[in-house]
Design a protein around this motif. Structure first.
Motif, PDB file in Angstrom:
ATOM      1  N   ASP A 124      26.984 -21.712 -41.726  1.00 45.59           N
ATOM      2  CA  ASP A 124      27.816 -20.508 -41.747  1.00 45.59           C
ATOM      3  C   ASP A 124      27.068 -19.272 -41.280  1.00 45.59           C
ATOM      4  N   ARG A 125      25.781 -19.439 -40.936  1.00 45.17           N
ATOM      5  CA  ARG A 125      24.980 -18.347 -40.379  1.00 45.17           C
ATOM      6  C   ARG A 125      24.484 -18.695 -38.972  1.00 45.17           C
ATOM      7  N   ALA A 126      25.089 -19.717 -38.373  1.00 48.66           N
ATOM      8  CA  ALA A 126      24.595 -20.207 -37.081  1.00 48.66           C
ATOM      9  C   ALA A 126      24.838 -19.219 -35.961  1.00 48.66           C
ATOM     10  N   ARG A 127      25.796 -18.331 -36.135  1.00 48.40           N
ATOM     11  CA  ARG A 127      26.041 -17.291 -35.154  1.00 48.40           C
ATOM     12  C   ARG A 127      25.748 -15.943 -35.787  1.00 48.40           C
ATOM     13  N   GLY A 128      25.689 -14.941 -34.955  1.00 49.43           N
ATOM     14  CA  GLY A 128      25.431 -13.604 -35.482  1.00 49.43           C
ATOM     15  C   GLY A 128      24.000 -13.160 -35.383  1.00 49.43           C
ATOM     16  N   GLY A 129      23.135 -13.948 -34.713  1.00 51.61           N
ATOM     17  CA  GLY A 129      21.776 -13.496 -34.428  1.00 51.61           C
ATOM     18  C   GLY A 129      20.745 -13.767 -35.495  1.00 51.61           C
ATOM     19  N   VAL A 130      21.069 -14.595 -36.509  1.00 51.11           N
ATOM     20  CA  VAL A 130      20.131 -14.835 -37.616  1.00 51.11           C
ATOM     21  C   VAL A 130      18.867 -15.542 -37.138  1.00 51.11           C
ATOM     22  N   ALA A 131      19.029 -16.671 -36.444  1.00 46.68           N
ATOM     23  CA  ALA A 131      17.859 -17.424 -35.982  1.00 46.68           C
ATOM     24  C   ALA A 131      17.019 -16.602 -35.010  1.00 46.68           C
ATOM     25  N   THR A 132      17.668 -15.861 -34.119  1.00 53.91           N
ATOM     26  CA  THR A 132      16.944 -15.040 -33.158  1.00 53.91           C
ATOM     27  C   THR A 132      16.138 -13.963 -33.864  1.00 53.91           C
ATOM     28  N   ALA A 133      16.746 -13.304 -34.844  1.00 55.32           N
ATOM     29  CA  ALA A 133      16.039 -12.263 -35.587  1.00 55.32           C
ATOM     30  C   ALA A 133      14.861 -12.835 -36.360  1.00 55.32           C
ATOM     31  N   ALA A 134      15.080 -13.977 -37.033  1.00 53.54           N
ATOM     32  CA  ALA A 134      13.999 -14.596 -37.810  1.00 53.54           C
ATOM     33  C   ALA A 134      12.829 -14.988 -36.904  1.00 53.54           C
ATOM     34  N   LEU A 135      13.140 -15.574 -35.769  1.00 52.74           N
ATOM     35  CA  LEU A 135      12.085 -15.991 -34.855  1.00 52.74           C
ATOM     36  C   LEU A 135      11.345 -14.788 -34.292  1.00 52.74           C
ATOM     37  N   ALA A 136      12.061 -13.732 -33.956  1.00 54.47           N
ATOM     38  CA  ALA A 136      11.416 -12.517 -33.440  1.00 54.47           C
ATOM     39  C   ALA A 136      10.464 -11.926 -34.477  1.00 54.47           C
ATOM     40  N   VAL A 169      14.302 -15.027 -27.265  1.00 55.20           N
ATOM     41  CA  VAL A 169      13.103 -14.435 -27.855  1.00 55.20           C
ATOM     42  C   VAL A 169      11.978 -14.313 -26.824  1.00 55.20           C
ATOM     43  N   GLY A 170      12.019 -15.125 -25.777  1.00 51.23           N
ATOM     44  CA  GLY A 170      11.017 -15.002 -24.726  1.00 51.23           C
ATOM     45  C   GLY A 170      10.112 -16.194 -24.553  1.00 51.23           C
ATOM     46  N   PHE A 171      10.400 -17.305 -25.249  1.00 51.73           N
ATOM     47  CA  PHE A 171       9.618 -18.515 -25.036  1.00 51.73           C
ATOM     48  C   PHE A 171       9.937 -19.078 -23.641  1.00 51.73           C
ATOM     49  N   ARG A 172       8.925 -19.617 -22.993  1.00 53.13           N
ATOM     50  CA  ARG A 172       9.127 -20.225 -21.675  1.00 53.13           C
ATOM     51  C   ARG A 172       8.992 -21.742 -21.784  1.00 53.13           C
ATOM     52  N   ARG A 173       9.749 -22.423 -20.983  1.00 52.05           N
ATOM     53  CA  ARG A 173       9.711 -23.881 -20.974  1.00 52.05           C
ATOM     54  C   ARG A 173       8.439 -24.358 -20.294  1.00 52.05           C
ATOM     55  N   GLU A 199       2.341 -12.333 -23.575  1.00 48.57           N
ATOM     56  CA  GLU A 199       3.744 -12.333 -23.161  1.00 48.57           C
ATOM     57  C   GLU A 199       4.627 -11.532 -24.109  1.00 48.57           C
ATOM     58  N   ALA A 200       4.175 -11.352 -25.343  1.00 47.04           N
ATOM     59  CA  ALA A 200       4.935 -10.565 -26.317  1.00 47.04           C
ATOM     60  C   ALA A 200       4.571  -9.087 -26.282  1.00 47.04           C
ATOM     61  N   SER A 201       3.433  -8.760 -25.716  1.00 49.05           N
ATOM     62  CA  SER A 201       2.955  -7.375 -25.707  1.00 49.05           C
ATOM     63  C   SER A 201       3.556  -6.633 -24.512  1.00 49.05           C
ATOM     64  N   PRO A 202       3.478  -5.293 -24.479  1.00 41.25           N
ATOM     65  CA  PRO A 202       2.846  -4.461 -25.512  1.00 41.25           C
ATOM     66  C   PRO A 202       3.779  -4.051 -26.643  1.00 41.25           C
ATOM     67  N   GLU A 203       5.102  -4.112 -26.418  1.00 45.86           N
ATOM     68  CA  GLU A 203       6.011  -3.556 -27.409  1.00 45.86           C
ATOM     69  C   GLU A 203       6.348  -4.499 -28.546  1.00 45.86           C
ATOM     70  N   GLY A 204       6.194  -5.826 -28.336  1.00 50.91           N
ATOM     71  CA  GLY A 204       6.569  -6.800 -29.348  1.00 50.91           C
ATOM     72  C   GLY A 204       8.006  -7.248 -29.178  1.00 50.91           C
ATOM     73  N   ILE A 205       8.338  -8.382 -29.767  1.00 56.33           N
ATOM     74  CA  ILE A 205       9.653  -8.983 -29.572  1.00 56.33           C
ATOM     75  C   ILE A 205      10.747  -8.210 -30.305  1.00 56.33           C
ATOM     76  N   VAL A 206      10.487  -7.750 -31.526  1.00 61.26           N
ATOM     77  CA  VAL A 206      11.503  -7.024 -32.277  1.00 61.26           C
ATOM     78  C   VAL A 206      11.905  -5.748 -31.552  1.00 61.26           C
TER      79      VAL A 206
END
Length: 218
Positions: A124-136, A169-173, A199-206
């Motif tokens: 019930d939390r699969a949408r709405g950006g939860v996983a993306t926010a947690a990973l960031a 989030v910015g991961f590359r394959r 790859e996450a710098s300088p500003e960070g993913i969040v």
């Protein structure tokens, strides 16, 4: 308020991360607690059909592995790995309620400074950006306070939702691991993704997510 356990002493642990506001609500990460047993078990048992296709095969049975009585051993294992500096385990909360887990595991220090990251989120939390926010939040923490240089993540090619989260989030394959893990009763291919601190710098993913309109700081 004290943390779930005391005495963990390695870079980046213990920690509370967030909150970060997304469409689903206020996302935050905290260490697991022994008293999470009921909420964790209820969520996992309810969402068996949603989760089972993406997780390692439960040879002892899904209900046995995710029963309330299974949580203390799971919690103790996470606590032990965190205390030894081998993992960074977090519970994902949305508006203060348990909504999943995200774990940084197999931490190697020295000249490698690498780890893998894996997560699950309630149906019930699969949408709405939860996983993306947690990973960031976890990625910024790993490349900041935790002092890591590289993170890896894997997902089945059929898991379109997870592939989208990793890409956002910015991961590359990096490649395909053939018959990599026993999932849902068979050996399954997994796509390998990675990211380095550069790859996450300088500003960070969040901050990048906030600038792109995917989230708001709270």
């Amino acid at each position: 308020m004290s943390l779930a356990w005391e005495g963990g002493r390695h870079p980046g642990w213990p920690a509370r991360l967030g909150p970060l506001r997304v469409d689903a609500g206020l996302v935050a990460l905290r260490p697991p607690r022994l008293r999470d047993a009921s909420a964790w078990s209820a969520t996992r048992l309810r969402d068996q059909a949603y989760l089972e296709d993406w997780e390692p095969t439960a040879f002892d049975g899904w209900h046995e592995r995710n029963a309330v009585l299974a949580w203390p051993a799971h919690w103790s294992s996470l606590k032990s790995m965190a205390r030894r500096g081998h993992a960074l385990p977090f519970v994902i909360t949305v508006d203060g309620r348990l909504a999943g887990q995200i774990t940084v595991g197999n931490i190697v220090r020295g000249s490698l400074r690498s780890a893998w990251v894996g997560y699950w989120v309630a149906a019930d939390r699969a949408r709405g950006g939860v996983a993306t926010a947690a990973l960031a939040l976890v990625v910024d923490h790993c490349f900041g306070a935790a002092g890591l240089h590289r993170l890896e993540a894997t997902a089945r090619p059929e898991n379109a939702a997870s592939l989208r989260v990793l890409a956002k989030v910015g991961f590359r394959r990096e490649g395909l691991f053939r018959r990599y893990l026993d999932v849902a009763g068979d050996w399954r291919d997994h796509v390998c993704f990675a990211m380095t601190a550069e790859e996450a710098s300088p500003e960070g993913i969040v901050r990048r997510m906030v600038a792109q309109g995917y989230a708001q700081t709270a």
